[in-house]
Design an enzyme around this catalytic site. Sequence first.
Site, PDB file in Angstrom:
ATOM      1  CG  ASP A  75      -0.309   0.032   2.544  1.00  0.00           C
ATOM      2  OD1 ASP A  75       0.732  -0.639   2.697  1.00  0.00           O
ATOM      3  OD2 ASP A  75      -0.808   0.716   3.451  1.00  0.00           O
ATOM      4  CD  GLU A 140       4.103   0.874   7.132  1.00  0.00           C
ATOM      5  OE1 GLU A 140       4.838   1.138   8.091  1.00  0.00           O
ATOM      6  OE2 GLU A 140       3.838   1.713   6.245  1.00  0.00           O
TER       7      GLU A 140
HETATM    8 ZN   LIG Z   1       6.803   2.131   4.234  1.00  0.00          ZN
END
Ligand SMILES: [Zn+2]
Length: 398
Positions: A75, A140
């Site tokens: 992501d 994340e």
């Molecule tokens: Zn990162």
Amino acid sequence: MSTSDPVNNLQTLIRCPSVTPAEGGALSALEAMLLPLGFKVERMVATEPGMPDIENLYARLGNKGPHLMFAGHTDVVPPGDEASWSHLPFAAEIAGGELFGRGAVDMKGGIACFAAAVARHIEKHGMPKGSISFLITGDEEGPAVNGTEKLLKWAVERGERWDACLVGEPTNPDALGDMIKIGRRGSVSGKVSILGVQGHAAYPHLADNPVRGLLPLASALMDPPFDMGTDNFPPSNLEVTSVDVGNPATNVIPARASFAFNIRFNDTWTADTVKAEILRRLDAAAAGSPFRPGRDPVRYEITWAERPSHVFLTRNNALIASLSEAVENVTGRTPQLSTTGGTSDARFIKDYCPVVEFGLVGQTMHMVDERVALADLEILTQIYGTFISRWFDNALLP
Ligand SMILES: [Zn+2]
């Protein structure tokens, strides 16, 4: 094109617009790179009430130990104003020896290089002398609730165990070879509310001004220093990040005042002992406030932010040496072993196996025109490849 070309891998990944929480095709693209190498690839969807579902990926090559994990995320943060980019953020265009695009360094670039390194290792040496796995999340940059933490638990429930992990986040401040991260500071946040009595500013003896309590309590947290630092960590540091009274009237003493704080702490402390020290300081300051002569101690409430980040330091010398030697071997530079910077998903992985972090140069991460030098992609692939060989050699020593 095969998986052994990191530039091609990275272009493919950047062209998947995987802004958290969207998968954007990025995990499917990675799956397509890993399947021909012999990886068994699984996709795990994590759910949490009130939050978007997140796709994650776990892929393993080999079925015996020793077992090396590569961890990261596909992501990316939003591109912001696309018109301010010199090349569109998901076009993966190359200009002047650099590849442009969101995620180029944070951290699709790291994934692209590690996949290429594994492909080259197989071409040159055959299958690894143990197992290699990819543990890749799509959460994340977001709340990190449906990401690495859950993916680790899911994998462990299925019998997965690891001997070491390399996280491919960008760790180098200026040039490849600057810095390996071997630990991270812990982080605790909280909010302190001082409870006063509202009243007229001209009749303070009838009121109890909470701002008079706030000042000594906030000062007591900022000073003196919590410690002087340790062998591997800088001094712990607390910052007051907000002061809130919310009182629009100049002739009214408010009933309540509050301040928020965050502390980044080293291995002198645990999250629990640092919280105890914060309470001790608040109690001492509340009892002896010079701003409240003849008054009772300052009354306050504290609320802690959920989920502190725990401090950790990796002491596995074989892991650190394998990586450090790989960096020296390829770049001729000796990397600094550091614990600086913010938290990362390594904070979850450290509960399962020793973990270190090394990736690209972080200068343009999260910025407009995020980009990576093509030369760096080749160098990082070589470093990862050398690391893989050395780590298995070290792990198999009698
Ligand atoms: Zn990162």
